[in-house]
Design an enzyme around this catalytic site. Structure first.
Site, PDB file in Angstrom:
ATOM      1  N   VAL A   1      24.355  38.949  33.507  1.00  0.00           N
ATOM      2  CA  VAL A   1      23.775  37.916  32.645  1.00  0.00           C
ATOM      3  C   VAL A   1      23.552  36.659  33.475  1.00  0.00           C
ATOM      4  O   VAL A   1      24.434  36.202  34.202  1.00  0.00           O
ATOM      5  CB  VAL A   1      24.704  37.629  31.446  1.00  0.00           C
ATOM      6  CG1 VAL A   1      24.210  36.405  30.676  1.00  0.00           C
ATOM      7  CG2 VAL A   1      24.758  38.846  30.539  1.00  0.00           C
TER       8      VAL A   1
ATOM      9  N   HIS B   1      52.789  45.848  25.939  1.00  0.00           N
ATOM     10  CA  HIS B   1      54.003  45.073  25.682  1.00  0.00           C
ATOM     11  C   HIS B   1      54.373  45.091  24.210  1.00  0.00           C
ATOM     12  O   HIS B   1      53.532  45.265  23.338  1.00  0.00           O
ATOM     13  CB  HIS B   1      53.802  43.629  26.137  1.00  0.00           C
ATOM     14  CG  HIS B   1      53.579  43.503  27.608  1.00  0.00           C
ATOM     15  ND1 HIS B   1      54.607  43.501  28.514  1.00  0.00           N
ATOM     16  CD2 HIS B   1      52.435  43.393  28.333  1.00  0.00           C
ATOM     17  CE1 HIS B   1      54.117  43.389  29.740  1.00  0.00           C
ATOM     18  NE2 HIS B   1      52.799  43.329  29.652  1.00  0.00           N
TER      19      HIS B   1
ATOM     20  N   ARG C   1      43.822  37.756  37.037  1.00  0.00           N
ATOM     21  CA  ARG C   1      43.912  37.418  35.615  1.00  0.00           C
ATOM     22  C   ARG C   1      42.974  36.257  35.307  1.00  0.00           C
ATOM     23  O   ARG C   1      42.882  35.316  36.089  1.00  0.00           O
ATOM     24  CB  ARG C   1      45.344  37.002  35.271  1.00  0.00           C
ATOM     25  CG  ARG C   1      46.423  38.031  35.583  1.00  0.00           C
ATOM     26  CD  ARG C   1      47.771  37.349  35.392  1.00  0.00           C
ATOM     27  NE  ARG C   1      48.907  38.194  35.700  1.00  0.00           N
ATOM     28  CZ  ARG C   1      49.444  38.321  36.911  1.00  0.00           C
ATOM     29  NH1 ARG C   1      48.899  37.690  37.937  1.00  0.00           N
ATOM     30  NH2 ARG C   1      50.500  39.066  37.099  1.00  0.00           N
TER      31      ARG C   1
ATOM     32  N   CYS D   1      45.395  67.028  47.030  1.00  0.00           N
ATOM     33  CA  CYS D   1      46.633  66.370  46.606  1.00  0.00           C
ATOM     34  C   CYS D   1      46.767  66.379  45.085  1.00  0.00           C
ATOM     35  O   CYS D   1      47.818  66.650  44.548  1.00  0.00           O
ATOM     36  CB  CYS D   1      46.688  64.929  47.098  1.00  0.00           C
ATOM     37  SG  CYS D   1      46.500  64.739  48.868  1.00  0.00           S
TER      38      CYS D   1
ATOM     39  N   CYS E   1      47.099  61.601  50.303  1.00  0.00           N
ATOM     40  CA  CYS E   1      46.229  61.439  51.482  1.00  0.00           C
ATOM     41  C   CYS E   1      45.157  60.389  51.226  1.00  0.00           C
ATOM     42  O   CYS E   1      44.415  60.042  52.123  1.00  0.00           O
ATOM     43  CB  CYS E   1      45.653  62.770  51.955  1.00  0.00           C
ATOM     44  SG  CYS E   1      44.034  63.224  51.314  1.00  0.00           S
TER      45      CYS E   1
ATOM     46  N   CYS F   1      39.822  68.135  45.688  1.00  0.00           N
ATOM     47  CA  CYS F   1      40.912  67.243  46.105  1.00  0.00           C
ATOM     48  C   CYS F   1      42.198  68.043  46.095  1.00  0.00           C
ATOM     49  O   CYS F   1      42.596  68.572  45.069  1.00  0.00           O
ATOM     50  CB  CYS F   1      41.003  66.058  45.143  1.00  0.00           C
ATOM     51  SG  CYS F   1      42.534  65.111  45.210  1.00  0.00           S
TER      52      CYS F   1
ATOM     53  N   ILE G   1      38.234  44.507  27.110  1.00  0.00           N
ATOM     54  CA  ILE G   1      37.962  43.695  25.927  1.00  0.00           C
ATOM     55  C   ILE G   1      36.530  43.924  25.434  1.00  0.00           C
ATOM     56  O   ILE G   1      36.306  44.247  24.263  1.00  0.00           O
ATOM     57  CB  ILE G   1      38.204  42.197  26.234  1.00  0.00           C
ATOM     58  CG1 ILE G   1      39.663  41.977  26.690  1.00  0.00           C
ATOM     59  CG2 ILE G   1      37.877  41.331  25.030  1.00  0.00           C
ATOM     60  CD1 ILE G   1      40.714  42.405  25.690  1.00  0.00           C
TER      61      ILE G   1
ATOM     62  N   ILE H   1      41.655  35.987  28.509  1.00  0.00           N
ATOM     63  CA  ILE H   1      42.431  37.189  28.168  1.00  0.00           C
ATOM     64  C   ILE H   1      43.208  37.643  29.402  1.00  0.00           C
ATOM     65  O   ILE H   1      42.696  38.320  30.278  1.00  0.00           O
ATOM     66  CB  ILE H   1      41.525  38.326  27.647  1.00  0.00           C
ATOM     67  CG1 ILE H   1      40.556  37.810  26.580  1.00  0.00           C
ATOM     68  CG2 ILE H   1      42.391  39.468  27.111  1.00  0.00           C
ATOM     69  CD1 ILE H   1      41.186  37.250  25.334  1.00  0.00           C
TER      70      ILE H   1
END
Lengths: 417, 570
Positions: free
Chosen positions: B256, B134, B400, B492, B527, B490, B97, B425
């Site tokens: 802050v 959504h 949340r 994988c 891994c 890496c 946000i 939010i």
């Protein structure tokens, strides 16, 4: 490297890859490409500074780097073997096309045969499903081994080890020698996961407590791990939550199992055995894909490096024979029976021409047992064994006389009774 | 005679067996204040929800103390008054946000400062989110959550193209599992028509044809084709990077600690590293938004943390998994998993969850065995052919930042002019993010700010190069240009040293292991960093000119190494 048209590519330059390359040369193959991801050959042996390597195969107890050096010295003497290090294989197809990458560019090759020698990897905290927070300070035993022995860095000084696999116990000792306090090794099973000699030499000798039938049920700490909750488990390995207790620590070392590294095998369409996590192989270490062979811990996780070397020897020989078009016809199946977790090889290519070597692990420990092979409801071979343990691999040699009756499509069951 | 809000709340409490005798309930201009003691945390949460459920209530300040819960103890970080800069706008919090708002504001000629207390952007709920954009169909119409969700969904496609963020219209199948609940489909369709959200009703057979891996026990289903998937942390990083490219100054590790005003008007934002003079501050502090809002002098709403646990599965098991995201619709759903679903991330990992667990601890990002079992039980029955235990590759939780009205709280502070709170939010916050940024822009204009277009604003962000997804020819070219793209770090996820260095040196630098992981996928494979962690530590130490023991997982306190060994080879 000479310019013979037929050549073998070996993927991985650890103990299996080194042995496979050498054995292929000894079997008459005159062109081999050994592909290693790291800067140096030797694989995980380079970080295993403890001893005990080579007792069976070389008759000496060497450290990991010494054992690796023994084979590396041989490999670099062979003009037939070209070493491509610092090179990672990105892809392997069913037709044996290999794409690899390094700082000079891409390697796009199609060898006449391929030997898989990628070794294994460690199970993670998530695969083991240990709930809790996700702080820093949770390492697999192999990662800690690399950090301490190669990078020269100590991750923490109050340590809990989960799992009594060999590397876990060896790292408990190593951490202690570095001044860390190992507060305990916790093992969910009712018996240790590693070799007896490691329980004695790594734990008992250093007064490190081993708690069987215990597991970590929660990880505490938001930034750095602050502790773990431990619970005893019942016979079905379910934690007894009313008997939980907390242990403060700044490091959690996981030694909770090894898995054959088979991403490339899967991509190439090699059939994998759900019991081992590695490919199905025959006695020559041939996989289900023609021309693709496998050796060492990529097939199943061995307890001793000598066995890794031995299985890679066979893969090297098998691949060399494949190039010479010495093809086998028809096959029989070896199946795990009573108290057998898995058996290698899973297939027998016919005709059988020499003494057969099989490897198996039992499910449960037992004493004074018979290892039995049966075919068409008849025992064809039997061998006595005084003590068998799940942590220790059993190697059985079966002379040709006992098995030359095996026919195509036969199913041979291996049991320990 | 009509009852007062306070009277109604007293009645609601007693109807729900909450002894309100000892509780002090008051109300002022739509905000309800709850004070007193209850026995348990869940009672405190229920009381807040009951008060917040009234239409006339716009905010709830819940000060109920639960006897079973250790009260939140805030040790406020020391503020540093020393002036370190001036900004037209200070945005607090670089989650999705705050970053979206900073980027939206950077379209105008403003000096913008974005402060973040963690060592990277997207360290809160924005990194631990399922990534679903959504459609808006499950939101109550006429709420901000509904309006901003629908608008946000519309903005996404173009946004992700501009910002080079993965996005695909995945659609979503929602299943009805009971014959007697099939009537819900008509209600859903009617709502879809009214709100202009495309909805298709499917019979059992149609649903199984569309997604054969689903359970044959389903009775009916609907799809919401506008549903999409994105990567929440990649979007946040992209927003922040594009904001920085357009002049926003980002301050990481900056917390802050206070807001200062003169005659009721904001003049300064104080942080642990110094203060900024400013006239406008946007509070997008997520889970701490109520604490920041309170710095204006008065409590205006309470955030009650609600944890969501998610499980990730191995990419190789995608073939046995449903290709289209799946959810369940039922009357009186299991409150602990609420919605939740099975889906596939934009990187191809099947993903199940999240749960919904009220927690007193704002930073409780732990995953419990109960949570894992709850998720597995629920979706095992939906996708029976998938073996979750065998396939688990990771699990994580986010918290949340819900308010008790369960509505977005996006409005100017009542206590201080110049402060705009963008709080509460929660879901569908990710989907709504682009629309929330638009709405905040309107509020900024309403504060009397003159918005002059920033002529040099460039909406397009160049994405990070991904070696693995390039065709062979491009790979070859790349390595010729820079050999480090040929150095695999890496195994994988096939991430190269070149990509790691890129992530360390981008507009929003990756300074920790986790930050590099979010940008390159290093360590996200099966891994889980066992192989690459030592290599990554060395690279970071080299690039940042720091000793190895200063390299951290995700900021100060999470360093990985203690000290050199007794015989450190050198």
């Amino acid at each position: 490297m000479n310019n013979s048209r037929d050549y073998i590519a070996v993927i991985g330059g650890g103990p299996a890859g080194l042995a496979a390359a050498l054995s292929a040369v000894n079997a008459g193959c005159n062109r081999i490409l050994l592909i290693e991801r790291d800067r140096e050959l030797g694989g995980i042996l380079n970080q295993c500074v403890h001893d005990g390597f080579g007792t069976l195969g070389l008759g000496r107890s060497l450290t990991g780097p010494e054992y690796a050096a023994h084979y590396i010295d041989e490999v670099i003497k062979k003009p037939e073997i070209e070493i491509v290090s610092n090179t990672a294989v990105l892809s392997l197809k069913k037709n044996r096309r290999i794409i690899a990458v390094n700082q000079s560019g891409l390697l796009d090759i199609k060898p006449s045969a391929v030997i898989l020698a990628m070794g294994c990897r460690e199970r993670s905290r998530f695969q083991t499903v240990i709930p809790g927070f996700r702080p820093a300070g949770i390492f697999t035993a192999g990662t800690v081994q690399r950090l301490i022995n190669i990078e020269g860095m100590l991750p923490g000084e109050k340590v809990v080890v989960l799992g009594s696999g060999d590397i876990g116990m060896i790292m408990a000792r190593r951490l202690t020698l570095e001044g860390a306090e190992v507060r305990g090794v916790f093992e969910i099973a009712p018996r240790p996961g590693g070799l007896t000699r490691n329980i004695v030499q790594c734990l008992y000798d250093y007064n490190i407590p081993l708690h069987l039938s215990h597991t970590v049920t929660f990880i505490h700490g938001k930034k750095r791990i602050e502790g773990v909750t431990i619970a005893p488990v019942d016979q079905n390995l379910n934690p007894l939550s009313d008997k939980e207790f907390d242990v403060e620590c700044d490091t959690l070392v996981l030694s909770v199992g090894l898995i054959p590294e088979n991403e490339l095998s899967r991509e190439a369409g090699v059939e994998l055995d759900p019991l081992t996590g590695g490919p199905f192989v025959d006695q020559h270490m041939a996989t289900s894909v023609p021309g693709i062979y496998a050796g060492g811990n990529v097939v199943h996780v061995y307890d001793l490096v000598d066995y890794v070397t031995g299985s890679a020897d066979k893969a090297g020989l098998g691949a060399a024979d494949y190039i010479k078009k010495k093809l086998k016809k028809g096959s029989a199946r070896l199946l795990p029976g009573f108290n057998v977790a898995h058996v290698i090889p899973q297939y027998l290519s016919l005709p059988l021409e020499q003494t057969l070597e099989i490897f198996l692990r039992v499910k449960e420990p037992a004493e004074n047992v018979k290892i039995r092979l049966s075919c068409r409801e008849q025992f064809i071979f039997e061998k006595k064994e005084r003590i068998v343990r799940p942590s220790e691999m059993i190697k059985v040699k079966i002379p040709l006389d006992f098995i030359n009756s095996i026919q195509r499509n036969d199913q041979i069951t291996v049991s320990v009774e | 005679m009509t009852k007062s809000t306070v009277e109604i709340i007293h009645e609601l409490f007693s109807d729900n067996k909450l002894d309100s005798f000892n509780l002090k309930i008051s109300e002022s201009k739509g905000t309800v204040f709850l004070e007193g003691n209850v026995d348990r945390w869940d009672q405190a949460v229920m009381a807040g929800h009951l008060a917040g459920s009234l239409r006339s209530v716009t905010a709830v300040v819940n000060d109920l103390m639960a006897a079973d819960t250790v009260p939140e103890l805030f040790i406020r970080t020391a503020g540093e008054d020393r002036l370190i800069g001036h900004a037209d706008v200070v945005v607090i919090g670089a989650g999705v946000i705050g970053s979206a708002i900073a980027r939206e504001l950077s379209k105008f000629s403003l000096d913008i400062v974005l402060v973040e207390k963690e060592s990277d952007v997207c360290c809160g709920a924005s990194k631990a989110n399922n990534g679903m954009v959504h459609s808006g169909i499950i939101q109550e119409p006429d709420t901000l959550r509904s309006k901003l969700n629908i608008r946000g969904n519309m903005l996404y496609e173009n946004l992700c193209r501009e910002l080079a963020v993965p996005f695909y219209r995945s659609s979503l199948i929602t299943l009805i599992m009971k014959e007697e609940e099939l009537f819900l489909l008509d209600l859903v369709k009617a709502r879809g028509d009214a709100l202009d959200i495309p909805i298709e009703i499917l019979s059992r057979e149609e649903a199984l044809n569309l997604e054969p891996s689903l359970t044959p026990d389903l009775k009916g289903a609907f799809t919401a084709p506008s549903t999409a998937m994105t990567s929440p942390y990649k979007l946040t990083i992209a927003y922040a990077e594009n904001a920085v490219e357009n002049g926003v100054k980002l301050f990481l590790n900056t917390e802050v600690t206070g807001l200062k005003a003169e005659r009721g008007k904001l003049t300064r934002v104080v942080t642990n590293r110094g203060s900024f003079t400013t006239r406008l501050c946007i509070n997008a502090a997520g889970i701490y938004a109520d604490k920041v809002a309170e710095m204006a002098g008065k409590r205006e709403f309470t955030i009650h943390p609600r944890k969501g646990e998610l499980i990730l599965f191995d990419q190789v098991d995608f073939e046995n998994h449903a290709k289209i995201p799946t959810g369940i619709l039922a009357i009186g759903q299991d409150p602990y998993t609420k919605g939740g679903g099975s889906m596939v991330t934009t990187d191809g990992n099947p993903e199940w969850g999240p749960t919904a667990i009220e927690t007193a601890d704002r930073e409780d990002t732990s995953v419990t065995l109960e949570g894992i079992n709850r998720i597995i039980d629920k979706f095992n029955s939906v996708i029976p052919g998938f073996n979750p235990q065998k396939s688990i590759i990771s699990f994580f939780a986010g918290v949340r930042a819900a308010t008790y009205t369960e509505e977005f709280h996006i409005k100017p502070s009542a206590s201080m002019k110049g402060l705009i709170n963008v709080a509460g939010i929660q879901s569908p916050g990710l989907a709504a993010a682009p629309a929330i940024a638009e709405m905040v822009l309107e509020l900024v204009a309403a504060e009397g700010f003159e918005l002059i277009e920033n002529k040099s604003f460039n909406p397009v962000r160049k994405g990070q190069l991904r070696f693995k997804s390039l065709p062979l020819r491009k790979k070859k070219e790349l390595i010729t240009r820079n050999p480090l793209y040929g150095q695999l770090v890496c195994r994988c996820e096939q991430v190269t040293e070149g990509e790691v260095l890129d992530s360390i040196h981008r507009p929003v630098p990756a300074l920790t292991l986790d930050a590099i992981k979010r940008r390159t996928r290093i360590g996200m494979g099966r891994c889980q960093g066992g192989f690459c962690t030592p290599r990554l530590l060395l690279l970071l130490a080299r690039e940042l000119h720091l000793p190895l023991e200063d390299i951290s997982k995700d900021g100060p306190g999470s360093e990985l190494l203690l000290r050199p060994t007794k015989l450190k080879p050198d």
